[in-house]
Design a protein around this motif. Structure first.
Motif, PDB file in Angstrom:
ATOM      1  N   ILE A 166      24.287  -2.616  32.615  1.00 18.86           N
ATOM      2  CA  ILE A 166      24.712  -4.015  32.721  1.00 18.86           C
ATOM      3  C   ILE A 166      24.156  -4.836  31.563  1.00 18.86           C
ATOM      4  N   SER A 167      22.866  -4.689  31.312  1.00 20.12           N
ATOM      5  CA  SER A 167      22.238  -5.487  30.248  1.00 20.12           C
ATOM      6  C   SER A 167      22.813  -5.143  28.881  1.00 20.12           C
ATOM      7  N   GLU A 168      23.151  -3.871  28.664  1.00 21.82           N
ATOM      8  CA  GLU A 168      23.738  -3.468  27.385  1.00 21.82           C
ATOM      9  C   GLU A 168      25.119  -4.094  27.192  1.00 21.82           C
ATOM     10  N   LYS A 169      25.943  -4.060  28.253  1.00 19.01           N
ATOM     11  CA  LYS A 169      27.294  -4.605  28.144  1.00 19.01           C
ATOM     12  C   LYS A 169      27.279  -6.121  27.988  1.00 19.01           C
ATOM     13  N   LEU A 170      26.313  -6.773  28.634  1.00 13.93           N
ATOM     14  CA  LEU A 170      26.302  -8.237  28.631  1.00 13.93           C
ATOM     15  C   LEU A 170      25.407  -8.823  27.535  1.00 13.93           C
ATOM     16  N   LYS A 171      24.816  -7.968  26.717  1.00 13.67           N
ATOM     17  CA  LYS A 171      23.991  -8.456  25.616  1.00 13.67           C
ATOM     18  C   LYS A 171      24.853  -9.271  24.651  1.00 13.67           C
ATOM     19  N   GLY A 172      24.486 -10.506  24.464  1.00 15.22           N
ATOM     20  CA  GLY A 172      25.234 -11.387  23.576  1.00 15.22           C
ATOM     21  C   GLY A 172      26.443 -12.026  24.223  1.00 15.22           C
ATOM     22  N   VAL A 173      26.716 -11.689  25.513  1.00 19.18           N
ATOM     23  CA  VAL A 173      27.851 -12.280  26.229  1.00 19.18           C
ATOM     24  C   VAL A 173      27.383 -13.543  26.944  1.00 19.18           C
ATOM     25  N   ASP A 174      28.089 -14.632  26.733  1.00 24.46           N
ATOM     26  CA  ASP A 174      27.708 -15.912  27.332  1.00 24.46           C
ATOM     27  C   ASP A 174      28.343 -16.047  28.715  1.00 24.46           C
ATOM     28  N   TYR A 175      27.871 -15.239  29.679  1.00 31.53           N
ATOM     29  CA  TYR A 175      28.444 -15.276  31.029  1.00 31.53           C
ATOM     30  C   TYR A 175      27.696 -16.296  31.887  1.00 31.53           C
ATOM     31  N   GLU A 176      28.398 -16.841  32.868  1.00 32.87           N
ATOM     32  CA  GLU A 176      27.792 -17.804  33.793  1.00 32.87           C
ATOM     33  C   GLU A 176      27.406 -17.172  35.123  1.00 32.87           C
ATOM     34  N   HIS A 177      28.138 -16.112  35.501  1.00 33.48           N
ATOM     35  CA  HIS A 177      27.933 -15.539  36.824  1.00 33.48           C
ATOM     36  C   HIS A 177      28.309 -14.066  36.798  1.00 33.48           C
ATOM     37  N   ILE A 178      27.638 -13.255  37.633  1.00 28.41           N
ATOM     38  CA  ILE A 178      27.968 -11.838  37.767  1.00 28.41           C
ATOM     39  C   ILE A 178      28.445 -11.571  39.189  1.00 28.41           C
ATOM     40  N   LEU A 179      29.608 -10.925  39.309  1.00 24.12           N
ATOM     41  CA  LEU A 179      30.063 -10.441  40.606  1.00 24.12           C
ATOM     42  C   LEU A 179      29.694  -8.966  40.720  1.00 24.12           C
ATOM     43  N   PHE A 180      28.993  -8.615  41.769  1.00 22.93           N
ATOM     44  CA  PHE A 180      28.752  -7.219  42.116  1.00 22.93           C
ATOM     45  C   PHE A 180      29.842  -6.855  43.119  1.00 22.93           C
ATOM     46  N   SER A 181      30.897  -6.219  42.639  1.00 22.48           N
ATOM     47  CA  SER A 181      32.063  -5.934  43.483  1.00 22.48           C
ATOM     48  C   SER A 181      32.002  -4.491  43.988  1.00 22.48           C
ATOM     49  N   TYR A 182      31.908  -4.339  45.307  1.00 22.22           N
ATOM     50  CA  TYR A 182      31.857  -3.024  45.942  1.00 22.22           C
ATOM     51  C   TYR A 182      33.180  -2.745  46.648  1.00 22.22           C
ATOM     52  N   HIS A 183      33.511  -1.466  46.779  1.00 22.80           N
ATOM     53  CA  HIS A 183      34.715  -1.129  47.527  1.00 22.80           C
ATOM     54  C   HIS A 183      34.536  -1.576  48.970  1.00 22.80           C
ATOM     55  N   GLY A 184      35.559  -2.197  49.523  1.00 24.50           N
ATOM     56  CA  GLY A 184      35.461  -2.690  50.882  1.00 24.50           C
ATOM     57  C   GLY A 184      35.691  -1.603  51.916  1.00 24.50           C
ATOM     58  N   VAL A 185      35.217  -1.849  53.134  1.00 23.39           N
ATOM     59  CA  VAL A 185      35.498  -0.992  54.284  1.00 23.39           C
ATOM     60  C   VAL A 185      35.726  -1.894  55.493  1.00 23.39           C
ATOM     61  N   PRO A 186      36.450  -1.417  56.496  1.00 24.79           N
ATOM     62  CA  PRO A 186      36.586  -2.215  57.717  1.00 24.79           C
ATOM     63  C   PRO A 186      35.223  -2.430  58.374  1.00 24.79           C
ATOM     64  N   LYS A 187      35.048  -3.567  58.986  1.00 21.87           N
ATOM     65  CA  LYS A 187      33.770  -3.861  59.639  1.00 21.87           C
ATOM     66  C   LYS A 187      33.438  -2.845  60.720  1.00 21.87           C
ATOM     67  N   ARG A 188      34.454  -2.290  61.370  1.00 23.81           N
ATOM     68  CA  ARG A 188      34.178  -1.334  62.442  1.00 23.81           C
ATOM     69  C   ARG A 188      33.519  -0.066  61.900  1.00 23.81           C
ATOM     70  N   HIS A 189      33.742   0.258  60.606  1.00 21.77           N
ATOM     71  CA  HIS A 189      33.071   1.414  60.017  1.00 21.77           C
ATOM     72  C   HIS A 189      31.562   1.195  59.991  1.00 21.77           C
ATOM     73  N   ILE A 190      31.153  -0.026  59.739  1.00 19.06           N
ATOM     74  CA  ILE A 190      29.724  -0.342  59.725  1.00 19.06           C
ATOM     75  C   ILE A 190      29.131  -0.120  61.118  1.00 19.06           C
TER      76      ILE A 190
END
Length: 344
Positions: A172-196
């Motif tokens: 992450i730090s390598e890809k975002l080095k020098g990138v002026d980002y404001e926010h990071i989304l950690f996007s995970y594959h979703g599952v139905p709540k009943r699986h939890i």
């Protein structure tokens, strides 16, 4: 006993032809741990509805990300397997839960090399019914039927392993080095709540109410939601991110059942509407780039963000065959091969 390793990833259609995509989707979605309803209902949903409407659209999506060598997920997994194999003292084979190469063919490959003790290595950092569990269950069925003299050791979810966190954070730090980002989304594959709730070994802890994932419990060993948030927390701690600069979201909803929230696509849209101009997205549920990262996030997510006024949309690649990731996997394999357990 002779030892060997089977790396197992999700899988991919053989090609972008709608017929191949339909065949793949049938195997994938008819898995009772993916769509966990009675067989008759699953058949009605998958074979009566989805397979009559979705293959053509999915084939078009695969065409957007397909490489000359083939499916990106397959190609990247093969590169990873080859590199790990070069650094380890035991043979390493590759398999896919759906499609080719199959788990049976991977076990056969190891068997033909004299292997009778296998390290089963699901390439998923977080445990889920529809990922790790279905791999382990199928592998055990095949062992009993076709490889009765084999013994399995399964690598546990490594969502909080310091080696994994370090490599993920560094990517992450390598890809975002020098990138002026404001926010990071950690996007995970979703599952139905009943699986939890179904994976809750205590049968009482998981409420999905915003607090249970932070309350210590044996349930966390198999709680996908907890493990996603814990991966994020540890990476944020490693990178010294402030809490207001990152968010956990879940992508790839299917059907109308309640799924884990908040959804990635709507969060991207909301952030753009609310004035975020520079957004970064990382997808830690995947170790190899695939349709869900290359098309759903890098293409569809970017389009959504730009449509609502966003400017820069940066996607952090998966770990793929990064040298530091390859070295970590090779070391874990050798630790197991010499009877030192891989701890997570």
């Amino acid at each position: 006993m002779s030892k060997g390793v089977l790396l197992v990833n999700l899988g991919s259609p053989d090609s972008t032809d709608p017929n191949d995509v339909k065949k793949y989707l049938d195997e994938f979605l008819m898995d009772e741990r993916v769509i966990d309803v009675p067989f008759w209902a699953r058949s009605l949903i998958v074979r009566g509805i989805i397979l009559n409407t979705r293959p053509k659209k999915s084939a078009e999506a695969y065409e957007k990300i397909w490489w000359e060598e083939g499916s990106p997920l397959i190609v990247l997994s093969e590169r990873l397997q080859e590199k790990v194999n070069e650094l380890t003292s035991v043979p390493v084979a590759l398999a896919m839960r759906y499609g080719k190469p199959s788990i049976k063919s991977g076990l056969q490959e190891l068997h033909d090399q004299g292997v009778d003790e296998v390290l089963l290595f699901p390439l998923y950092p977080q445990f889920a019914m529809a990922t790790t569990e279905t791999i382990v269950v199928l592998a055990e069925e095949l062992r009993k039927k076709d490889f009765p003299n084999m013994e399995f050791t399964t690598v546990p979810a490594f969502y909080n392993h310091p080696d994994y966190i370090r490599v993920l954070a560094n990517s992450i730090s390598e890809k975002l080095k020098g990138v002026d980002y404001e926010h990071i989304l950690f996007s995970y594959h979703g599952v139905p709540k009943r699986h939890i709730r179904k994976s809750d070994i205590t049968k009482s802890h998981c409420k999905i109410d915003g607090s249970c994932c932070q309350t210590p419990s044996p349930a966390h060993q198999f709680c996908y939601r907890h493990q996603c948030y814990e991966t994020t927390r540890l990476v944020a701690e490693y990178l010294e991110l402030k809490k207001e600069t990152y968010t956990v979201t879940f992508q790839s909803r299917l059907g109308f059942d309640p799924w884990l929230q908040p959804p990635t696509d709507r969060t991207i849209e909301r952030m753009g509407i609310n004035g975020t101009k520079n957004l970064a997205v990382v997808t830690p549920a995947f170790v190899s780039d695939c349709l869900e990262t290359l098309e759903e996030i890098a293409m569809e997510g970017k389009e959504i963000f730009h449509e609502v006024g966003g400017k820069d949309f940066t996607v952090v690649p998966c770990l793929n065959d990064r040298e530091d990731w390859v070295k970590v996997l090779a070391r874990w394999v050798d630790e197991w091969a010499f009877s030192e357990p891989v701890k997570a």
